[in-house]
Motif scaffolding. Sequence first.
Motif, short mmCIF file in Angstrom:
data_model
loop_
_atom_site.label_atom_id
_atom_site.label_comp_id
_atom_site.label_asym_id
_atom_site.label_seq_id
_atom_site.Cartn_x
_atom_site.Cartn_y
_atom_site.Cartn_z
N LYS A 1 12.47 1.01 30.23
CA LYS A 1 11.93 1.43 31.17
C LYS A 1 11.50 1.01 32.62
CE LYS A 1 7.20 3.27 30.59
NZ LYS A 1 5.97 3.01 30.16
N ASP B 1 5.33 12.44 38.95
CA ASP B 1 4.80 12.95 39.44
C ASP B 1 4.39 12.57 41.37
OD1 ASP B 1 2.72 10.90 40.00
OD2 ASP B 1 1.23 11.81 39.05
N PRO C 1 11.36 11.13 31.89
CA PRO C 1 10.08 11.22 31.68
C PRO C 1 9.24 12.33 31.78
CG PRO C 1 10.03 9.11 30.07
CD PRO C 1 11.33 9.50 31.74
N SER C 2 8.98 11.34 32.61
CA SER C 2 7.86 11.65 33.51
C SER C 2 7.47 11.35 35.11
CB SER C 2 6.64 11.01 32.91
OG SER C 2 5.06 11.16 33.65
#
Length: 76
Positions: free
Chosen positions: A21, A56, A53-54
């Motif tokens: 990650k 912004d 996965p995420s």
Amino acid sequence: MVNIVKKNKNNIKLSIYNNTKIVIENYNNIIDLNDNKIIIDNYNIIGNNLKIPSIDEYYIIITGLINNINIVDDNK
């Protein structure tokens, strides 16, 4: 009231967790994206089964098996 945030490439923060990650904060551009390579600003991330996965406007989380991270210098 509107807040305007001017991003600066020098404020990019990359955190690595267990070779599976990565969190990149304060990024500017996603340049390339596929299962084996993701290029974000000056970071060239090489691995297997890489996913986002995420995301912004301020941070990106990348998961998968991370094999290598290269920092590319824009000034060359």
